[in-house]
Design an enzyme around this catalytic site. Structure first.
Site, short mmCIF file in Angstrom:
data_model
loop_
_atom_site.label_atom_id
_atom_site.label_comp_id
_atom_site.label_asym_id
_atom_site.label_seq_id
_atom_site.Cartn_x
_atom_site.Cartn_y
_atom_site.Cartn_z
N CYS A 53 -12.11 49.22 -7.83
CA CYS A 53 -13.18 49.78 -8.65
C CYS A 53 -14.41 50.14 -7.82
O CYS A 53 -15.25 50.94 -8.26
CB CYS A 53 -13.57 48.81 -9.76
SG CYS A 53 -14.13 47.21 -9.18
N ARG A 55 -14.24 50.79 -4.16
CA ARG A 55 -13.96 51.39 -2.85
C ARG A 55 -12.68 52.21 -2.87
O ARG A 55 -11.74 51.88 -3.61
CB ARG A 55 -13.88 50.33 -1.76
CG ARG A 55 -12.71 49.37 -1.84
CD ARG A 55 -12.75 48.33 -0.70
NE ARG A 55 -13.98 47.57 -0.76
CZ ARG A 55 -15.01 47.70 0.08
NH1 ARG A 55 -14.93 48.58 1.06
NH2 ARG A 55 -16.10 46.98 -0.06
N SER A 105 -17.64 43.21 -0.18
CA SER A 105 -17.55 43.32 -1.63
C SER A 105 -18.91 43.30 -2.31
O SER A 105 -19.89 42.78 -1.75
CB SER A 105 -16.71 42.16 -2.18
OG SER A 105 -15.39 42.20 -1.69
N ASP A 111 -12.58 36.88 -4.69
CA ASP A 111 -11.18 36.64 -4.36
C ASP A 111 -10.27 37.83 -4.62
O ASP A 111 -9.23 37.97 -3.98
CB ASP A 111 -10.65 35.45 -5.17
CG ASP A 111 -11.29 34.13 -4.75
OD1 ASP A 111 -11.72 34.03 -3.59
OD2 ASP A 111 -11.35 33.21 -5.58
N GLN A 112 -10.63 38.70 -5.56
CA GLN A 112 -9.70 39.73 -6.01
C GLN A 112 -9.33 40.72 -4.91
O GLN A 112 -8.22 41.24 -4.89
CB GLN A 112 -10.29 40.50 -7.21
CG GLN A 112 -10.22 39.73 -8.51
CD GLN A 112 -11.04 38.46 -8.45
OE1 GLN A 112 -12.24 38.51 -8.15
NE2 GLN A 112 -10.42 37.33 -8.71
N GLY A 186 -4.91 43.61 -16.99
CA GLY A 186 -4.57 43.33 -15.60
C GLY A 186 -5.30 42.10 -15.10
O GLY A 186 -5.85 41.31 -15.88
N GLU A 187 -5.35 41.95 -13.79
CA GLU A 187 -6.01 40.77 -13.21
C GLU A 187 -7.48 40.71 -13.60
O GLU A 187 -8.01 39.66 -13.95
CB GLU A 187 -5.87 40.79 -11.69
CG GLU A 187 -6.50 39.57 -11.02
CD GLU A 187 -6.41 39.62 -9.50
OE1 GLU A 187 -6.63 38.57 -8.88
OE2 GLU A 187 -6.15 40.71 -8.95
#
Length: 448
Positions: A53, A55, A105, A111-112, A186-187
């Protein structure tokens, strides 16, 4: 020799320089499609794409840097130059390590990104994009990401963009009436649901595939219901807060979705975006995007700064190891090629000598031992020169050696130097090697 003299070229379009619109423009339809498109370019030996989302990044292995940048226009051609970071071999490697560690980030240490990099790696490998160069680089990055999170506190506190979105909604008093909607299963949707379940009394989860939404609804400890995407309009009318995190290529909401809603705050962390651009002009709708999360993540970044310094040291350490690993492998490949070439010449000459005279077994062994000793002595200095060249990043010497000692060079059926030596003069050969190469070979190059 495909892959032996190539280097990595990379581009990055991220939240650091690009707007949400520009990130959306740069992204390919999917990571798989991006890698397949890159591999269709004959100059590209290996390829990987990383799209999240915040990069869009692409990396290719090519023999020429400009060929790499041309191939990567897949991502860069439609966005301004000033939002694109172009990277050479070592820059690409260090950047990959930093990305995996969470240092690049929006939410420092989240962590994602590590899971997203693993997925990108598996996707690229599935379509033939991963060769020896990217295999070493990406797996090293994943290792660095794991070390960063087990050896430091880089991921303590707000650990995901989804949890940052919930904190933003809480700060803006958007979680007061007790009902929230998560769009996407999703995750990121799972993480958003988990974070929201600690702040609201009721949760709605919408997804194109309802069983996936049901799985999330069943995993939280509050009243939760699953619904299909065609039920979003009714769900929005019940919720005061929405987090949208689908991976859909189409916008999930339209302006009409909010026609019957009350005051609602939406955090759109999908890529491409789920909410149409005009929605935030409606008096009852407030839309937040990734840029709005900066204020929330700044506090977390400050708290994690000391841990980030420790992670930087891990990155430096592993980066040096990776470069040494690359140098050793590349030098060893060239040295192996050199010895293969010499062995071909030696075998041909021994066979010729043994067939021309009547040697007994003992004499033949002496001839073969002498030939082995000659090859070893001749190649000792070039071997050292190649290893020294690798340590000093002298890749032009290594490339010349690859050409000079091509496995076909000097074969029994070759009366003249091979095609690759046309235009090459004796002066092109590095000094440390020229002195150790048999005069017959040098004469053949000079005559050509």
């Amino acid at each position: 020799m495909r892959g032996d003299t190539g280097a990595i070229v990379g581009v990055c379009i991220s939240h650091e320089r690009a707007s949400v619109d520009q990130l959306e423009t740069a992204a390919a339809d999917s990571e798989r499609h991006a890698v397949e498109s890159l591999l269709a370019n004959p100059a590209v030996e290996e390829a990987i794409a990383l799209q999240t989302c915040n990069r869009t990044e692409g990396y290719v292995v090519v023999s020429d840097h400009e060929d790499g940048l041309e191939a990567l226009e897949l991502f860069t051609r439609a966005v301004p130059d000033d939002v694109v970071v172009e990277m050479g071999h070592e820059e690409s490697l260090r950047h990959l390590l930093r990305v995996a560690a969470g240092l690049e980030s929006i939410v420092l240490g989240e962590d994602q990104i590590l899971g997203q990099l693993r997925t990108a790696y598996e996707t690229a490998r599935g379509v033939g994009g991963i060769g020896p160069m990217l295999e070493d680089g990406v797996t090293k990055a994943i290792h660095v990401g794991e070390r960063a999170r087990t050896e430091t506190k880089i991921n303590e506190g707000v650990v995901s963009i989804a949890s940052a979105a919930v904190r933003l909604l809480k700060q803006e008093s958007s979680l007061t009436d007790g009902t929230a909607l998560v769009v996407g299963a999703g995750e990121m949707g799972q993480l958003a649901a988990e974070a929201l379940s600690e702040e609201v009394d009721r949760l709605l989860v919408a997804n194109r595939t309802v069983p996936h939404a049901e799985h999330i609804a069943e995993s939280v400890d509050i009243d939760a219901s699953a619904l299909a995407l065609d039920g979003i309009e009714a769900a929005v009318s019940e919720a005061s807060a929405v987090i949208s995190a689908t991976g859909s290529g189409d916008q999930v909401f339209d302006i009409g979705t909010f026609s019957d809603s009350g005051d609602v705050s939406i955090v759109d962390i999908a890529q491409p975006r789920d909410v149409p651009a005009g929605a935030d002009r409606l008096p009852s709708v407030t839309v937040y995007d990734l840029d709005a999360l900066e204020s929330v993540t700044a506090e977390t970044r400050n708290k994690r700064q000391r841990a980030a310094e420790a992670v930087e040291r891990i990155v430096d350490e592993e980066f040096d190891r990776l470069l040494t690993q690359y140098k050793r492998k590349r030098a060893d490949r060239v040295i192996s090629t050199m010895y293969e070439s010499a062995e071909q010449v030696k075998a041909a000459e021994i066979n010729s000598a043994l067939s021309a005279a009547d040697f007994d077994d003992e004499q033949a062994e002496v001839v073969e031992a002498m030939a082995d000793a000659i090859v070893s002595q001749i190649l000792a200095a070039p071997t050292k020169s190649l290893r020294d060249a690798a340590e000093e990043d002298d890749w032009s010497t290594i490339h010349t050696a690859l050409q000079l000692f091509d496995p076909d060079f000097g074969g029994p059926d070759q009366a003249t130097p091979p095609e690759f030596t046309k235009g090459m003069s004796v002066e092109d050969i590095p000094d440390g090697m020229r002195d150790e190469i048999p005069n017959a070979m040098l004469d053949r190059l000079s005559d050509d």
